[in-house]
Design an enzyme around this catalytic site. Structure first.
Site, PDB file in Angstrom:
ATOM      1  N   ASP A 121      62.994   8.680  70.549  1.00  0.00           N
ATOM      2  CA  ASP A 121      62.897   8.955  69.111  1.00  0.00           C
ATOM      3  C   ASP A 121      62.901  10.464  68.905  1.00  0.00           C
ATOM      4  O   ASP A 121      61.971  11.153  69.327  1.00  0.00           O
ATOM      5  CB  ASP A 121      61.611   8.339  68.561  1.00  0.00           C
ATOM      6  N   GLU A 142      55.140  -0.781  66.821  1.00  0.00           N
ATOM      7  CA  GLU A 142      54.370   0.301  67.444  1.00  0.00           C
ATOM      8  C   GLU A 142      52.975   0.370  66.840  1.00  0.00           C
ATOM      9  O   GLU A 142      52.464   1.455  66.555  1.00  0.00           O
ATOM     10  CB  GLU A 142      55.116   1.637  67.313  1.00  0.00           C
ATOM     11  N   ASP A 170      65.404   5.615  60.915  1.00  0.00           N
ATOM     12  CA  ASP A 170      64.022   5.580  60.417  1.00  0.00           C
ATOM     13  C   ASP A 170      63.945   6.374  59.125  1.00  0.00           C
ATOM     14  O   ASP A 170      63.960   5.830  58.029  1.00  0.00           O
ATOM     15  CB  ASP A 170      63.064   6.129  61.473  1.00  0.00           C
ATOM     16  N   LYS A 221      58.952  10.397  72.494  1.00  0.00           N
ATOM     17  CA  LYS A 221      59.232  11.360  71.435  1.00  0.00           C
ATOM     18  C   LYS A 221      59.977  12.546  72.047  1.00  0.00           C
ATOM     19  O   LYS A 221      59.408  13.372  72.763  1.00  0.00           O
ATOM     20  CB  LYS A 221      57.928  11.829  70.781  1.00  0.00           C
ATOM     21  N   LYS A 233      58.208   4.215  73.861  1.00  0.00           N
ATOM     22  CA  LYS A 233      59.134   5.043  73.081  1.00  0.00           C
ATOM     23  C   LYS A 233      58.777   6.512  73.277  1.00  0.00           C
ATOM     24  O   LYS A 233      57.660   6.929  72.968  1.00  0.00           O
ATOM     25  CB  LYS A 233      59.075   4.659  71.594  1.00  0.00           C
ATOM     26  N   GLU A 288      66.363   6.723  68.264  1.00  0.00           N
ATOM     27  CA  GLU A 288      65.889   6.698  66.876  1.00  0.00           C
ATOM     28  C   GLU A 288      66.096   8.045  66.187  1.00  0.00           C
ATOM     29  O   GLU A 288      65.733   9.087  66.727  1.00  0.00           O
ATOM     30  CB  GLU A 288      64.405   6.313  66.843  1.00  0.00           C
ATOM     31  N   LYS A 334      58.823   0.223  57.709  1.00  0.00           N
ATOM     32  CA  LYS A 334      57.437   0.673  57.584  1.00  0.00           C
ATOM     33  C   LYS A 334      56.936   0.374  56.184  1.00  0.00           C
ATOM     34  O   LYS A 334      57.584   0.744  55.197  1.00  0.00           O
ATOM     35  CB  LYS A 334      57.330   2.182  57.854  1.00  0.00           C
TER      36      LYS A 334
END
Length: 357
Positions: free
Chosen positions: A176, A305, A227, A147, A145, A202, A251
């Site tokens: 993301d 992750e 998220d 960033k 993933k 994301e 999460k």
């Protein structure tokens, strides 16, 4: 390892609050609060919540009444989901150890024994991350993933191009933005990114911009994953109602525990939205709880992750890390969380701020 995350960078150390609960019979359960100041709160706040406000409600209670105690904690203190998650995982750890069962069995039984592991490409030095990708793919890792939104759009595109050139379709690539984009112009940026066939994009815009999230979800072929826009079941209901995402990140520190994570996923699954096992900066205790959750929750099917203890943290508090094999986290089979906490690591590395005599 330095990490550039967009909403907040990390370098040097991370703070976590460890919780040890002991029953009258001597059964010990461990929990961990791992807040992030740009996301859920501070470690100091989690410690204060546990030590000052939640402790009187916990001591003397039965470990079996997890739901009742969780409701009492919510009535006594708003927010502080990370601290409440730590209490819940310690209670489930106790119950599992006492029953000789992994926590996943207490949550309904496991539907998977391994979870594909996603590694985040967030090193300021992209060449270092590319080298890690080569080493990790050789070991069986496929999920990465990136960033995005931290560097320039041109750099992001160049990095995505470099990864596709190096690995082709042999990797499962995700991106993301951690809320980095303004709604105005976001669609044009994301259409550029779609060329590289990410599995999902994301949280491209700020969590409050649900209408923009919905517009992007409708306009793009690539699924949008929420998220920051989806902390708990109430958020999930709103995301579904508005059509603001195609998937959600779950999460423990956001939603306040495993039971609440399953409640969130009940809504998401009903609407056909899969889940992804996200993380903040947890160590082995909380990540073990996360693996037990995902093992028992069918809809969290996009991997996890949980890479920090293996690839970022230089020290943790477990006798042995939760294993990773062929690019997947292996869900512990032992009772409770399935981990053994190192008393020596606690003694040598933790800063003890309070004790009960």
């Amino acid at each position: 390892m330095a990490r550039r995350q967009g909403v907040g960078d990390v370098k040097g150390t991370v703070k976590r609050v460890l919780l040890r609960l002991t029953t009258r019979e001597g059964v010990v359960g461990w929990g961990e609060a791992a807040p992030w100041e740009v996301f859920t709160g501070t470690a100091e706040g989690a410690f204060s919540a546990l030590d000052t406000y939640l402790r009187p409600l916990i001591l003397g209670r039965s470990a079996r009444g997890v739901r009742a105690l969780a409701a009492d904690l919510d009535r006594a203190l708003t927010g502080h989901t990370d601290a409440k998650a730590a209490v819940e995982m310690a209670l489930f750890d106790i119950l599992g150890r006492a029953a000789g069962l992994p926590v996943a069995e207490l949550l309904g039984g496991r539907v998977r024994d391994t979870i594909p592991l996603s590694f985040s490409i967030a090193d300021p030095d992209f060449d270092a991350d590319l080298a890690r990708m080569h080493a990790m793919t050789a070991e069986g890792h496929r999920l990465f993933k990136v960033k995005t939104g931290v560097k320039s759009h041109a750099e992001d595109l160049a990095h995505l191009e470099a990864m596709r050139a190096a690995f082709g379709e042999g990797i499962d690539l995700r991106v993301d933005y951690n809320q980095a984009l303004a709604p105005f112009g976001a669609l044009r940026v994301l259409r550029d990114v779609e060329v590289f066939r990410p599995t999902f994009i994301e949280q491209p815009v700020a969590r409050r911009h649900l209408d923009a999230m919905a517009a992007l979800t409708a306009a793009l072929d690539t699924p949008i994953l929420a998220d920051e826009s989806c902390f708990d079941a109430a958020d999930a209901l709103e995301v579904v109602r508005r059509g603001a995402a195609d998937a959600v990140s779950v999460k423990l520190m956001k939603c306040g525990g495993m039971l609440k994570a399953q409640a969130l996923m009940a809504i998401a699954e009903t609407a056909g939205l899969p889940g992804y096992g996200g993380t903040l900066w947890e160590g082995g205790i909380a990540l073990a709880a996360g693996t037990q959750l995902i093992a028992a929750t069918p809809g969290i099917s996009l991997g996890c992750e949980f890479y920090m203890p293996h690839h970022v943290l230089t020290e943790d508090v477990l006798e042995a890390r939760v294993p990773v094999e062929a690019g997947a986290v292996v869900v512990p089979q032992g009772p409770g969380l399935g981990i053994t906490v190192s008393e020596a690591a606690i003694r040598d590395n933790a800063r003890v701020l309070a004790d009960t005599h």
